[in-house]
Design an enzyme around this catalytic site. Structure first.
Site, PDB file in Angstrom:
ATOM      1  N   GLY A   1     -81.984  54.247  16.164  1.00 14.21           N
ATOM      2  CA  GLY A   1     -80.938  55.116  16.687  1.00 14.21           C
ATOM      3  C   GLY A   1     -80.503  54.574  18.032  1.00 14.21           C
TER       4      GLY A   1
ATOM      5  N   ILE B   1     -81.792  54.855  21.128  1.00 13.82           N
ATOM      6  CA  ILE B   1     -82.807  54.227  21.992  1.00 13.82           C
ATOM      7  C   ILE B   1     -83.384  52.981  21.310  1.00 13.82           C
ATOM      8  CG2 ILE B   1     -84.991  54.586  23.222  1.00 13.82           C
ATOM      9  CD1 ILE B   1     -84.218  57.598  23.337  1.00 13.82           C
TER      10      ILE B   1
ATOM     11  N   ARG C   1     -92.212  60.637  20.709  1.00 14.11           N
ATOM     12  CA  ARG C   1     -92.967  61.872  20.952  1.00 14.11           C
ATOM     13  C   ARG C   1     -94.436  61.592  20.654  1.00 14.11           C
ATOM     14  NH1 ARG C   1     -89.314  63.457  23.487  1.00 14.11           N
ATOM     15  NH2 ARG C   1     -88.024  65.309  23.178  1.00 14.11           N
TER      16      ARG C   1
ATOM     17  N   GLU D   1     -99.247  66.904  25.912  1.00 19.23           N
ATOM     18  CA  GLU D   1     -98.751  66.593  27.255  1.00 19.23           C
ATOM     19  C   GLU D   1     -98.915  67.833  28.123  1.00 19.23           C
ATOM     20  OE1 GLU D   1     -94.760  65.040  27.137  1.00 19.23           O
ATOM     21  OE2 GLU D   1     -95.347  63.414  25.818  1.00 19.23           O
TER      22      GLU D   1
ATOM     23  N   HIS E   1     -94.123  60.772  30.589  1.00 21.31           N
ATOM     24  CA  HIS E   1     -92.872  61.198  29.962  1.00 21.31           C
ATOM     25  C   HIS E   1     -91.693  61.100  30.952  1.00 21.31           C
ATOM     26  CE1 HIS E   1     -91.256  63.756  26.424  1.00 21.31           C
ATOM     27  NE2 HIS E   1     -90.274  63.083  26.981  1.00 21.31           N
TER      28      HIS E   1
END
Ligand code: NAP
Ligand code: GLV
Length: 331
Positions: free
Chosen positions: A158, A160, A240, A269, A288
């Protein structure tokens, strides 16, 4: 004069974006560093027409049910795994998000982690600060993996993933990819090769993850996949945390099924201080920060604010994750 619509902004954002919202709405901004609890979030959104969220806020059916007047959810992120988008659609609520302004910044961090893990930058920085640099140079110390002319495997081509591939091209890398939808036009433009996932795992020197977190991609990379990778390979995750099975990753790094990992995201996280991954030298972790450049965050905040205001005014959002709500409204 009509009262301004009420909106809840779940965390402080850039002042310019708050100013824009302020012109159009009666705005409450959650002032704490920690996110509001689900109960407080529900309470705050109950009487609101708009909410500006981020990845730490759970926008689920319970929250949507508690807010019958809600006209828009504006997420300050590209990932929407914390938002029940289908539930919002069913209730006719558009969901805004922020693609197009953060892919380059996030790929920059992905490539920084790739380089850091391959050339042991995080590990060597810790060693220097520990006072261990007592021998100036040794021909056999700190040997790492080359990056240039190696094979970069992109999982999820996609926005990124493509930016990551473009960075790899700058390092004369061979780029292979696996994605849900094959992209022949990008293959031609950027010299990419489409392969299936097992081939990618077997051939890539760097496996870089760029899929969204969905029920299909949870633990997408587990023990079986890690065992298919080269023992010299590096895994990069800026997608993720739960896309990777952390327990399997720990074993893979500890037992050197793979060489190293670079992670901008973890599961959970924040990563707990006693997480076994933190005991390993061959993993580098950033907290992150993929989109956390001043310019990208500024653009994200402004886009999220514009999405919010458009939703309040019943206009189409600049970037809408569920544009089908507009079709439903026509029916
Ligand atoms: P994107 O443009 O939507 O790209 C995601 C790609 O993954 C798409 O090409 C999609 O295929 C593909 N995909 C989806 N499910 C798949 C599956 N099961 N198997 C293989 N490929 C699959 O999203 P993006 O902007 O690149 O962002 C990707 C993710 O990065 C976000 O969802 C978010 O979780 C994460 N992210 C992290 C940070 C950070 O700070 N670390 C920042 C931004 C985003 P299709 O083309 O068929 O849709
Ligand atoms: C950040 O993680 C995003 O999804 O934008």
């Amino acid at each position: 004069m009509n009262a301004k619509p009420r909106v809840f902004v779940t965390r402080e954002i850039m002042q310019e974006a708050q100013d824009l919202i302020d012109q159009h709405a009666d705005m409450e901004v959650w002032p704490d560093e920690e996110p509001p609890s689900p109960d407080i979030l529900r309470e705050k959104v109950a009487g609101a027409q708009g909410v500006l969220t981020n990845i730490m806020d759970r926008v689920d059916a319970q929250l949507l049910d508690a807010a019958p007047g809600l006209k828009v959810v504006s997420q300050l992120a590209v990932g929407l795994d914390n938002v029940d988008v289908a539930g919002a659609t069913a209730r006719g609520i558009p969901v805004g998000y922020t693609p197009g302004v953060l892919a380059k910044a996030t790929a920059d961090v992905g490539f920084a982690l790739l380089m850091s893990a391959a050339r042991r930058i995080g590990e060597s920085d810790r060693w220097v600060r520990d006072g261990q640099w007592t021998l100036a140079f040794h021909p056999m110390r700190w040997l790492g993996m080359d990056i240039h002319e190696k094979t970069l495997g992109i999982v999820g081509l996609g926005q990124i993933g493509l930016e990551m591939a473009r960075r790899g091209r700058g390092f004369d890398m061979r780029i292979i990819y696996y994605s849900r939808t094959r992209r022949p036009e990008l293959e031609a433009e950027y010299g990419l090769e489409y392969v299936d996932l097992p081939t990618l795992l077997a051939e890539a020197d760097f496996v870089s993850l760029h899929v969204p977190l969905t029920s299909e991609t949870r633990h997408y990379i587990g023990e079986a996949e890690l065992r298919q990778m080269k023992s010299t390979a590096v895994l990069i995750n800026v997608a993720r945390g739960p896309v990777v099975d952390s327990a399997a990753l720990y074993t893979a790094l500890k037992e050197r099924w793979i060489y190293a990992a670079g992670l901008d995201v973890t599961d959970p996280e924040p990563i707990p201080a006693n997480d076994p991954l933190l005991t390993l030298p061959n993993v580098v972790i950033s907290p992150h920060v993929g989109s956390a450049s001043l310019v990208s965050r500024g653009a994200m905040c402004m886009l999220a604010a514009r999405n919010l205001v458009a939703g309040l005014e019943g206009r189409p959002l600049d970037r809408c994750a569920n544009p089908e709500v507009y079709e439903m409204k026509k029916d």
